[in-house]
Design a protein around this motif. Sequence first.
Motif, short mmCIF file in Angstrom:
data_model
loop_
_atom_site.label_atom_id
_atom_site.label_comp_id
_atom_site.label_asym_id
_atom_site.label_seq_id
_atom_site.Cartn_x
_atom_site.Cartn_y
_atom_site.Cartn_z
N ASN A 1 -14.67 8.99 3.46
CA ASN A 1 -16.03 8.46 3.36
C ASN A 1 -16.98 9.15 4.32
OD1 ASN A 1 -15.52 6.53 1.35
ND2 ASN A 1 -14.74 5.09 2.85
N GLU B 1 -2.64 5.63 0.97
CA GLU B 1 -3.66 4.65 1.30
C GLU B 1 -3.65 4.29 2.78
OE1 GLU B 1 -4.01 2.04 -2.78
OE2 GLU B 1 -2.17 1.85 -1.60
N ILE B 2 -2.47 4.16 3.35
CA ILE B 2 -2.35 3.81 4.76
C ILE B 2 -2.87 4.94 5.64
CG2 ILE B 2 -0.69 3.37 6.62
CD1 ILE B 2 0.98 1.84 4.47
N GLU B 3 -2.49 6.17 5.30
CA GLU B 3 -2.94 7.31 6.10
C GLU B 3 -4.44 7.54 5.93
OE1 GLU B 3 -0.32 10.62 5.32
OE2 GLU B 3 1.29 9.66 6.48
N LEU B 4 -4.97 7.32 4.75
CA LEU B 4 -6.41 7.45 4.54
C LEU B 4 -7.16 6.44 5.40
CD1 LEU B 4 -8.94 8.51 3.10
CD2 LEU B 4 -8.42 6.92 1.22
N GLU B 5 -6.71 5.20 5.38
CA GLU B 5 -7.35 4.16 6.19
C GLU B 5 -7.30 4.52 7.67
OE1 GLU B 5 -9.25 0.44 6.86
OE2 GLU B 5 -8.76 1.35 4.94
N PHE B 6 -6.14 4.96 8.14
CA PHE B 6 -6.00 5.29 9.56
C PHE B 6 -6.86 6.49 9.95
CE2 PHE B 6 -4.05 7.72 13.01
CZ PHE B 6 -4.18 6.79 14.01
N PHE C 1 0.84 -1.20 0.00
CA PHE C 1 0.00 0.00 0.00
C PHE C 1 0.87 1.24 0.00
CE2 PHE C 1 -2.43 -3.33 2.06
CZ PHE C 1 -3.62 -3.30 1.34
N THR D 1 -15.02 12.06 11.03
CA THR D 1 -13.57 11.88 10.94
C THR D 1 -12.85 13.16 11.32
OG1 THR D 1 -13.80 10.23 9.19
CG2 THR D 1 -11.67 11.31 9.37
N GLN E 1 -9.53 7.61 8.70
CA GLN E 1 -10.95 7.27 8.71
C GLN E 1 -11.33 6.44 9.94
OE1 GLN E 1 -12.87 7.44 4.50
NE2 GLN E 1 -11.27 5.88 4.45
N CYS E 2 -10.39 5.69 10.48
CA CYS E 2 -10.65 4.94 11.72
C CYS E 2 -10.92 5.88 12.89
CB CYS E 2 -9.47 4.04 12.06
SG CYS E 2 -9.29 2.63 10.95
#
Length: 121
Positions: A76, A27-32, A23, A81, A34-35
């Motif tokens: 999203n 992508e990693i920062e986007l996933e994090f 990744f 967020t 959003q968490c």
Amino acid sequence: MASQDLPMALEPPPEAEPKYGGFTRFEIELEFVQCLANPFYLNHLASQKFLTNPTFIAYLAYLQYWSRPPYIKYLNYPGPTLKNLELLQEERFRQEIISPDLVQALAAEGIKASVEWHKDE
């Protein structure tokens, strides 16, 4: 003909961005980031002492770039967020998110906002 014998122009260009486990950093920062919309995840971070680590706190400050164009369009759920990312900049919130009562209040607020949003349809 060995690959070292090929002229430089015929070799594939190096990756523009390094991959981490397949990744990109984006992508990693986007996933994090959003968490961070999940109050239960924020409570987990607090219980693991991440929210008292100065390096992690600096990382949370760095992540505020997600609140600006062009990055915000990739979220999203930008409302919760960015709200939680902003709250995490405050030391008091980072201390208080360990409280199950605050976590439940934030979760209930999120559910209420979702129900109200769907009523307008």
